[in-house]
Design a protein around this motif. Structure first.
Motif, PDB file in Angstrom:
ATOM      1  N   PHE A 157      20.834  23.269  42.069  1.00  0.00           N
ATOM      2  CA  PHE A 157      20.522  24.745  41.929  1.00  0.00           C
ATOM      3  C   PHE A 157      21.378  25.508  41.485  1.00  0.00           C
ATOM      4  CE2 PHE A 157      20.180  28.927  43.117  1.00  0.00           C
ATOM      5  CZ  PHE A 157      19.419  29.133  43.758  1.00  0.00           C
ATOM      6  N   SER A 158      20.707  25.991  40.248  1.00  0.00           N
ATOM      7  CA  SER A 158      21.435  26.952  39.350  1.00  0.00           C
ATOM      8  C   SER A 158      20.758  27.937  39.021  1.00  0.00           C
ATOM      9  CB  SER A 158      21.863  26.119  38.178  1.00  0.00           C
ATOM     10  OG  SER A 158      22.620  26.649  37.224  1.00  0.00           O
ATOM     11  N   LEU A 159      20.517  28.750  38.183  1.00  0.00           N
ATOM     12  CA  LEU A 159      20.410  30.406  37.906  1.00  0.00           C
ATOM     13  C   LEU A 159      19.861  30.301  35.687  1.00  0.00           C
ATOM     14  CD1 LEU A 159      22.182  32.899  40.646  1.00  0.00           C
ATOM     15  CD2 LEU A 159      19.833  32.307  40.900  1.00  0.00           C
ATOM     16  N   LEU A 160      19.416  31.045  35.711  1.00  0.00           N
ATOM     17  CA  LEU A 160      19.173  30.909  34.497  1.00  0.00           C
ATOM     18  C   LEU A 160      18.959  32.256  33.953  1.00  0.00           C
ATOM     19  CD1 LEU A 160      19.872  30.086  31.320  1.00  0.00           C
ATOM     20  CD2 LEU A 160      17.457  28.711  31.474  1.00  0.00           C
ATOM     21  N   ASP A 161      18.968  32.897  33.048  1.00  0.00           N
ATOM     22  CA  ASP A 161      18.386  34.438  32.745  1.00  0.00           C
ATOM     23  C   ASP A 161      17.735  34.367  31.595  1.00  0.00           C
ATOM     24  OD1 ASP A 161      19.375  36.042  34.842  1.00  0.00           O
ATOM     25  OD2 ASP A 161      21.306  36.536  32.988  1.00  0.00           O
ATOM     26  N   VAL A 162      16.109  34.378  31.933  1.00  0.00           N
ATOM     27  CA  VAL A 162      14.994  34.004  30.829  1.00  0.00           C
ATOM     28  C   VAL A 162      14.579  35.273  30.249  1.00  0.00           C
ATOM     29  CG1 VAL A 162      12.894  33.166  30.698  1.00  0.00           C
ATOM     30  CG2 VAL A 162      14.685  31.844  31.926  1.00  0.00           C
ATOM     31  N   TRP A 163      14.010  35.249  28.937  1.00  0.00           N
ATOM     32  CA  TRP A 163      13.699  36.595  28.176  1.00  0.00           C
ATOM     33  C   TRP A 163      12.380  36.380  28.698  1.00  0.00           C
ATOM     34  CZ3 TRP A 163      15.048  40.809  26.712  1.00  0.00           C
ATOM     35  CH2 TRP A 163      13.389  41.774  25.731  1.00  0.00           C
ATOM     36  N   PRO A 164      11.387  37.853  29.287  1.00  0.00           N
ATOM     37  CA  PRO A 164      10.361  37.527  30.004  1.00  0.00           C
ATOM     38  C   PRO A 164       9.261  37.772  28.972  1.00  0.00           C
ATOM     39  CG  PRO A 164      11.341  39.786  30.216  1.00  0.00           C
ATOM     40  CD  PRO A 164      12.692  38.866  29.308  1.00  0.00           C
TER      41      PRO A 164
ATOM     42  N   GLU B 266      18.849  46.834  24.764  1.00  0.00           N
ATOM     43  CA  GLU B 266      17.721  45.738  23.743  1.00  0.00           C
ATOM     44  C   GLU B 266      16.997  44.473  24.727  1.00  0.00           C
ATOM     45  OE1 GLU B 266      21.457  44.271  21.662  1.00  0.00           O
ATOM     46  OE2 GLU B 266      20.636  45.449  23.025  1.00  0.00           O
ATOM     47  N   PHE B 267      17.618  44.314  25.817  1.00  0.00           N
ATOM     48  CA  PHE B 267      17.480  42.899  26.242  1.00  0.00           C
ATOM     49  C   PHE B 267      17.557  43.101  27.609  1.00  0.00           C
ATOM     50  CE2 PHE B 267      19.988  40.450  22.573  1.00  0.00           C
ATOM     51  CZ  PHE B 267      18.744  40.752  21.584  1.00  0.00           C
ATOM     52  N   CYS B 268      17.337  44.249  28.077  1.00  0.00           N
ATOM     53  CA  CYS B 268      16.545  44.415  29.258  1.00  0.00           C
ATOM     54  C   CYS B 268      15.465  45.741  29.937  1.00  0.00           C
ATOM     55  CB  CYS B 268      17.739  46.224  29.386  1.00  0.00           C
ATOM     56  SG  CYS B 268      17.811  46.347  31.375  1.00  0.00           S
ATOM     57  N   PRO B 269      14.441  44.710  30.500  1.00  0.00           N
ATOM     58  CA  PRO B 269      15.384  44.251  31.312  1.00  0.00           C
ATOM     59  C   PRO B 269      14.607  42.171  31.223  1.00  0.00           C
ATOM     60  CG  PRO B 269      12.934  44.580  32.331  1.00  0.00           C
ATOM     61  CD  PRO B 269      13.700  45.223  31.293  1.00  0.00           C
ATOM     62  N   HIS B 270      14.977  41.413  32.107  1.00  0.00           N
ATOM     63  CA  HIS B 270      14.952  40.404  31.887  1.00  0.00           C
ATOM     64  C   HIS B 270      15.054  39.601  33.322  1.00  0.00           C
ATOM     65  CE1 HIS B 270      19.418  40.515  31.640  1.00  0.00           C
ATOM     66  NE2 HIS B 270      19.208  39.467  31.869  1.00  0.00           N
ATOM     67  N   TRP B 271      14.068  38.451  33.185  1.00  0.00           N
ATOM     68  CA  TRP B 271      14.629  37.528  34.678  1.00  0.00           C
ATOM     69  C   TRP B 271      14.788  36.728  34.807  1.00  0.00           C
ATOM     70  CZ3 TRP B 271      10.772  40.850  34.647  1.00  0.00           C
ATOM     71  CH2 TRP B 271       9.511  40.763  34.064  1.00  0.00           C
ATOM     72  N   ARG B 272      16.275  36.712  35.961  1.00  0.00           N
ATOM     73  CA  ARG B 272      16.845  35.953  36.727  1.00  0.00           C
ATOM     74  C   ARG B 272      16.032  34.935  37.709  1.00  0.00           C
ATOM     75  NH1 ARG B 272      22.394  38.543  38.142  1.00  0.00           N
ATOM     76  NH2 ARG B 272      22.347  37.622  36.130  1.00  0.00           N
ATOM     77  N   CYS B 273      16.186  33.880  36.666  1.00  0.00           N
ATOM     78  CA  CYS B 273      15.139  32.077  37.804  1.00  0.00           C
ATOM     79  C   CYS B 273      16.163  31.540  38.195  1.00  0.00           C
ATOM     80  CB  CYS B 273      14.262  31.254  37.008  1.00  0.00           C
ATOM     81  SG  CYS B 273      13.944  32.584  35.838  1.00  0.00           S
ATOM     82  N   MET B 274      15.199  30.678  39.229  1.00  0.00           N
ATOM     83  CA  MET B 274      16.171  29.916  39.963  1.00  0.00           C
ATOM     84  C   MET B 274      16.075  28.905  39.303  1.00  0.00           C
ATOM     85  SD  MET B 274      15.646  30.220  44.189  1.00  0.00           S
ATOM     86  CE  MET B 274      14.178  31.351  44.374  1.00  0.00           C
TER      87      MET B 274
END
Length: 124
Positions: free
Chosen positions: A79-86, A59-67
């Motif tokens: 620098f880090s990563l965060l997954d964000v709902w489109p 239900e949360f697929c796909p989403h953006w992996r952000c730098m």
């Protein structure tokens, strides 16, 4: 996936991180980490670079992996990563001009920034 960079304040970043935790995204900072370590009045920058598909939560697929270019309380940028709902990313305002977006993207891609893990190991 959008080819852009968006600036977010700390409160918005914490909300996005909380959403990532709630949705079960693998790239988040954990409960309270950003509130404790992110500079409270800084701008931070999100740059989507990957469409992430997590099969366990369709239900949360796909989403953006952000730098993420994150400014921490000591003023250092990391620098880090965060997954964000489109939909959440799309609601963020576009406030940067093209040159500023390119400068942030270049720093994220080639700036040799310390990672969140490296910074955290030196700043417990």
């Amino acid at each position: 996936m959008p080819r852009t960079v968006k600036a977010v304040d700390t409160a918005t970043l914490i909300q996005l991180d909380s959403q990532a935790i709630e949705y079960g995204f693998s790239r988040n900072h954990g409960h309270g980490w950003l509130a404790e370590h992110a500079a409270p009045h800084a701008l931070h920058y999100l740059h989507p670079f990957l469409v992430h598909r997590a099969g366990r939560r369709p239900e949360f697929c796909p989403h953006w992996r952000c730098m993420l270019l994150l400014t921490v309380r000591d003023g250092q940028e990391i620098f880090s990563l965060l997954d964000v709902w489109p939909a959440s990313f799309d609601r963020l305002p576009e406030t940067l001009d093209r040159a500023a977006k390119q400068a942030v993207a270049d720093r994220l891609n080639h700036g040799e920034l310390p990672t969140q893990a490296q910074w955290a190991s030196l700043n417990p």
